[in-house]
Design an enzyme around this catalytic site. Structure first.
Site, mmCIF file in Angstrom:
data_model
loop_
_atom_site.group_PDB
_atom_site.id
_atom_site.type_symbol
_atom_site.label_atom_id
_atom_site.label_comp_id
_atom_site.label_asym_id
_atom_site.label_seq_id
_atom_site.Cartn_x
_atom_site.Cartn_y
_atom_site.Cartn_z
ATOM 1 N N HIS A 1 0.817 -1.213 0.000
ATOM 2 C CA HIS A 1 0.000 0.000 0.000
ATOM 3 C C HIS A 1 0.855 1.270 0.000
ATOM 4 O O HIS A 1 2.045 1.262 0.326
ATOM 5 C CB HIS A 1 -0.927 0.013 1.222
ATOM 6 C CG HIS A 1 -0.190 0.045 2.524
ATOM 7 N ND1 HIS A 1 0.374 1.188 3.042
ATOM 8 C CD2 HIS A 1 0.099 -0.939 3.409
ATOM 9 C CE1 HIS A 1 0.958 0.925 4.186
ATOM 10 N NE2 HIS A 1 0.813 -0.378 4.443
ATOM 11 N N GLU B 1 -2.311 -7.017 7.713
ATOM 12 C CA GLU B 1 -0.952 -6.939 8.236
ATOM 13 C C GLU B 1 -0.804 -7.740 9.527
ATOM 14 O O GLU B 1 -1.789 -8.112 10.181
ATOM 15 C CB GLU B 1 -0.588 -5.460 8.471
ATOM 16 C CG GLU B 1 0.834 -5.212 8.942
ATOM 17 C CD GLU B 1 1.916 -5.733 8.012
ATOM 18 O OE1 GLU B 1 2.007 -6.967 7.864
ATOM 19 O OE2 GLU B 1 2.683 -4.907 7.473
#
Length: 218
Positions: A18, A91
């Site tokens: 990202h 994550e």
């Protein structure tokens, strides 16, 4: 899709981290905390998406955390591809480290920092298994010549990639991290395994020209 119907050595996988967040700039451990992209991160995602369209992706998958989901949307808008979401792509759970700066982690948790094991969080092996399984599921549905782009997170992608490549755990730290909005490219080998052909790239991959062995020659 069974292995008997798949032409070997043709699928590709792009693992895309990202864009930048405010916590990235502050060097705070984000983990599963749902932090959005900042203005720089949104621009990075748009710029990277324009490059990645050149690879002609056929499928798009993302972590549902907004920093990864919005990164994926920048590519979806250009390609028209629907985004699939898999929570196993989020994550690493940072436990007590989430929201702390790198300095705070070093000072408050010196032993855990040295071992890089967040108290109350996931181990590297747990993350590798979780993310690796998500990648394998997605690849099972990828056509023989398909290219899958996965928008996710730095640690998740590095550890999931290590799992997919079959690397032993003691070597995982030798694979460097991914910068914001950079990506790694894996190509399927003839035996059904995977080869890392680009890592932490910010430009489109170029063919390897030279005397090193590839699947196309000796």
């Amino acid at each position: 899709m069974s292995d008997t119907t798949r032409e070997p050595g043709k699928r590709r996988l792009v693992l895309w981290r990202h864009g930048q967040t405010a916590w990235n700039l502050e060097r705070r451990f984000q983990g599963k905390t749902d932090i959005p992209l900042d203005e720089t991160g949104l621009r990075q995602a748009r710029d990277a998406a324009r490059l990645l369209t050149g690879l002609r992706p056929t499928a798009l998958l993302a972590s549902p955390l907004q920093r990864a989901a919005d990164t994926a949307r920048s590519l979806a808008e250009l390609t028209g591809l629907p985004i699939g979401f898999d929570r196993d792509l989020i994550e690493r759970d940072g436990g007590e480290w989430e929201g702390l700066t790198s300095r705070e982690i070093r000072e408050r948790y010196p032993a855990e920092h040295a071992a890089w094991q967040p108290p109350g969080g996931e181990t590297s092996a747990q993350v590798a298994k979780r993310v690796g399984a998500a990648l394998e599921r997605a690849l099972d549905d990828l056509p023989p010549t398909g290219l899958l782009v996965v928008a996710s997170h730095g640690a998740a992608l590095r550890l999931g990639m290590s799992h997919l490549l079959g690397l032993p755990e003691e070597t995982w730290e030798r694979l460097g991290g991914l910068s914001n909005c950079c990506w790694s490219v894996l190509a399927e080998m003839r035996d059904g395994g995977w080869r890392l052909v680009e890592h932490n790239a910010g430009t489109l991959p170029e063919p390897v020209l030279g005397d090193d062995r590839t699947d196309n020659g000796a």
